[in-house]
Design a protein around this motif. Structure first.
Motif, PDB file in Angstrom:
ATOM      1  N   ARG A 145       0.864  -1.036  -0.114  1.00  0.00           N
ATOM      2  CA  ARG A 145      -0.060   0.076   0.051  1.00  0.00           C
ATOM      3  C   ARG A 145       1.165   1.420   0.009  1.00  0.00           C
ATOM      4  NH1 ARG A 145      -5.822   1.313   2.812  1.00  0.00           N
ATOM      5  NH2 ARG A 145      -5.720   3.558   1.911  1.00  0.00           N
ATOM      6  N   THR A 146       0.540   2.006  -0.758  1.00  0.00           N
ATOM      7  CA  THR A 146       1.391   3.337  -1.056  1.00  0.00           C
ATOM      8  C   THR A 146       0.752   4.369  -0.213  1.00  0.00           C
ATOM      9  OG1 THR A 146       0.154   4.086  -3.247  1.00  0.00           O
ATOM     10  CG2 THR A 146       2.381   2.816  -3.320  1.00  0.00           C
ATOM     11  N   GLN A 167      -1.911   2.768   6.568  1.00  0.00           N
ATOM     12  CA  GLN A 167      -1.608   1.192   7.148  1.00  0.00           C
ATOM     13  C   GLN A 167      -3.090   0.596   7.134  1.00  0.00           C
ATOM     14  OE1 GLN A 167       1.530   1.204   9.783  1.00  0.00           O
ATOM     15  NE2 GLN A 167       2.876   2.746   8.758  1.00  0.00           N
ATOM     16  N   PHE A 172       4.191  -1.206   3.562  1.00  0.00           N
ATOM     17  CA  PHE A 172       3.917   0.083   3.295  1.00  0.00           C
ATOM     18  C   PHE A 172       4.843   0.934   2.844  1.00  0.00           C
ATOM     19  CE2 PHE A 172      -0.441  -1.100   4.914  1.00  0.00           C
ATOM     20  CZ  PHE A 172      -0.228  -1.951   5.864  1.00  0.00           C
TER      21      PHE A 172
END
Length: 253
Positions: free
Chosen positions: A201-202, A206, A223
């Motif tokens: 995930r960018t 989170q 992350f």
């Protein structure tokens, strides 16, 4: 006086040309987040961030092919995204057509197969037509599976699966006693796919945001603070290298 603790030292990453193709995750899923904030930081409209993010998709597809990932699932449009302003939603619905018009020849050249998960039938006709064309053109390819999660929601997926299971039990096509994890998985959009080994995930958030709730049960999470339009091949490799260092025990020792 500062004290340096050895166990807090940042792991040294190998340069790209030294990256080893061992213990590569078979299935990588990505929550492509931060397009709007990327645009705002530059004084641009949110749609400019989505357009920049489109090209990052192809950068990541190239990296996934290069590093021999089998499945790349991208969270492209969620069931919750319909709540966004109509102008933004309309733009997002046009992006698949623009992306595929620009990159479909390269996808074919790289033996990439296009698929989708989610409520495909509820998408606008022009979006469905563009994606269906790509599916047809690439259906014989047996390289990377590029899996777009379009109009997808994890809770909705599970509810739809349960409705079909209830129907099948009522019609005596399935017995309640035979229902287990394997049978249940076959009612999900991801039927036939392995669960993601790695979730990326960018943008610094989170959480999984209703993405692949069942399938991510034992996935490794990675992350990054990087906004999606700035996500590079180097960042992708950094995630793969971190995955290579992890020990997956699935509840065992």
């Amino acid at each position: 006086m500062s004290i340096k603790l050895p166990f807090l030292k940042k792991k040294q990453k190998k340069p790209l040309n030294d990256f080893e193709l061992i213990n590569i995750p078979s299935h990588v899923a990505i929550i492509m987040d931060g397009n709007g904030r990327w645009a705002k930081k530059r004084g641009l409209p949110r749609i400019a961030g989505h357009k920049a993010g489109m090209d990052t998709v192809q950068t990541t597809v190239r990296a996934a092919v290069k590093y021999e990932v089998d499945v790349l699932t991208l969270f492209t449009f969620s069931t919750e995204n319909w709540k966004r302003p109509k102008l933004e939603v309309d733009f997002l619905m046009k992006l698949p057509k623009e992306f595929l018009h620009k990159y479909l020849p390269e996808l074919m050249e790289n033996n990439v197969r296009v698929e989708t998960i989610g409520d495909f039938d509820s998408l606008p006709a022009h979006t469905r037509e563009a994606v269906q064309h790509a599916k047809e053109q690439t259906k014989e390819n047996d390289g990377l599976l590029l899996n777009f999660a379009l109009n997808y929601g994890g809770r909705d997926e599970i509810i739809q699966a349960m409705k079909q299971i209830v129907t099948d039990v009522e019609q005596q096509q399935l017995s309640a006693e035979s229902l287990d994890e394997h049978v249940f998985a076959n009612y999900l959009y991801t039927k036939g796919l392995s669960d993601p080994d790695l979730l990326i995930r960018t943008s610094g958030e989170q959480r999984i945001s209703n993405f692949l709730l069942w399938q991510l049960a034992y996935s490794e999470f990675w992350f990054t603070e990087t906004y999606w339009p700035d996500f590079t091949e180097e960042k992708f490799v950094e995630a793969l290298q971190d995955y290579q260092l992890r020990k997956r025990r699935y509840g065992g020792l």
